[in-house]
Design an enzyme around this catalytic site. Structure first.
Site, PDB file in Angstrom:
ATOM      1  N   LYS A  50       0.789  -1.094  -0.019  1.00 49.78           N
ATOM      2  CA  LYS A  50      -0.158  -0.044  -0.096  1.00 49.78           C
ATOM      3  C   LYS A  50       0.868   1.251  -0.172  1.00 49.78           C
ATOM      4  O   LYS A  50       0.696   2.007  -0.722  1.00 49.78           O
ATOM      5  CB  LYS A  50      -0.782  -0.105   1.327  1.00 49.78           C
ATOM      6  N   GLN A  94      -4.274  -0.895   9.701  1.00 51.90           N
ATOM      7  CA  GLN A  94      -4.402  -2.246   9.001  1.00 51.90           C
ATOM      8  C   GLN A  94      -4.963  -3.246  10.135  1.00 51.90           C
ATOM      9  O   GLN A  94      -4.575  -3.506  11.155  1.00 51.90           O
ATOM     10  CB  GLN A  94      -2.802  -2.763   8.850  1.00 51.90           C
ATOM     11  N   ASP A 117     -10.634   3.674   4.349  1.00 50.11           N
ATOM     12  CA  ASP A 117     -11.016   2.318   4.324  1.00 50.11           C
ATOM     13  C   ASP A 117     -12.531   2.284   4.176  1.00 50.11           C
ATOM     14  O   ASP A 117     -13.290   1.061   4.162  1.00 50.11           O
ATOM     15  CB  ASP A 117     -10.413   1.406   5.453  1.00 50.11           C
TER      16      ASP A 117
END
Ligand code: ADP
Length: 281
Positions: A50, A94, A117
């Site tokens: 990422k 994460q 997200d």
């Protein structure tokens, strides 16, 4: 019939270049903060890609790596700092977090306008009400794949297998927002195949290797496989690929289907958030 393969790697590359061009053409340098807790190798690899692809597109990297024994309070303070940092447009924590941490409380702390997200309650609520907002990366990547290969979503019957916060639920909302007639299946669905066989668009995100076979698929359907599993004979998805390609009209491979789209959507969300933040200032 042999299905057309949907090359997610190719589309993800195109979208990342679009993001890079959008950034190069503006005076904005978006910032993305990835927050990694502990040393889980898979999460480490995922966060590293990422960051690498973000930087390659012109996004500034504000990575934070915290020890596996970080306290809830310390982690929340890091999120608070990133929320108030004007250089940070997107925050990605994460998952999964180590078991001693309260994941829901950490996610709830993220400023919804930096929630790249799309996991906060506010983002999920905006999506459920079909209002503008940041949308979860994997399901929005799936919609982009369908659009790219020319599947006209409006009026279709779509079946989503799985109802997770990360994929199944938002996927159903996104398909509904595009005027599909949506059914959601989960672990208590009886006779899964009789439901999935009604699908013009079948998105499988159940986390079960090769759950879906030829008998689950309507001939000509677009089959999107969100699963990825490491097995003795290599990687496989939630769909039996060899069986599916004999029946489906379109099918995503694993790897190289949905996977690369998730990061491409993350970059798009980060630029979108940055543009929004600059307009407000
Ligand atoms: P993901 O991250 O891919 O969404 P999760 O493990 O969070 O995976 O969620 C799995 C989802 O798949 C759950 O909603 C669960 O109900 C559903 N599921 C699991 N097994 C089956 C099955 N055999 N048939 C249908 N749905 C299933």
């Amino acid at each position: 019939m042999t299905a057309t393969l949907i090359d997610g790697k190719e589309l993800a590359g195109i979208l990342r270049r679009e993001v890079a061009n959008r950034i190069a053409a503006s005076a904005i340098t978006p910032g993305l903060a990835t927050v990694l807790v502990g040393d889980d190798p898979a999460s480490g690899i995922y966060v590293a890609s990422k960051r690498r692809l973000s930087v390659a597109a012109g996004i500034r990297d504000h990575h934070r790596h915290l020890p596996s024994d970080v306290t809830q309070g310390e982690l929340e303070r890091v999120v608070d700092e990133l929320n108030s940092d004007a250089e940070v447009d997107g925050i990605l924590v994460q998952l999964p977090l180590p078991a001693h941490l309260d994941t829901a409380a950490v996610i709830a702390r993220i400023d919804p306008d930096k929630d790249v997200d799309g996991l906060t309650e506010v983002s999920a609520g905006r999506l459920a009400l079909n209002r503008p907002g940041l949308q979860p990366c994997t399901p929005s990547g799936v919609i982009r794949l369908l659009d790219w290969v020319g599947v006209d979503i409006k009026g279709t019957r779509a079946v989503v297998v799985g109802r997770s916060d990360l994929v199944g639920r938002p996927q159903a909302q996104l398909l509904l927002a595009r005027d599909a007639t949506v059914t959601v299946c989960h672990r208590y669905t009886t006779d899964l195949a009789s439901v999935t066989r009604t699908a013009d668009i079948l998105v499988v995100a159940a986390g079960v290797p090769r759950l879906v076979g030829a008998q689950h698929i309507k001939p000509g359907a677009a089959v999107i496989d969100v699963g990825i599993h490491r097995t003795d004979d290599g990687l496989c998805g939630d769909v039996d690929f060899d069986a599916a390609r004999q029946v489906a009209g379109f099918v995503t491979p694993v790897p190289g289907g949905v996977g690369p789209m998730t990061i491409a959507s993350l970059l798009q969300n980060t630029v979108t958030a940055a543009e929004l933040h600059r307009r407000r200032r």
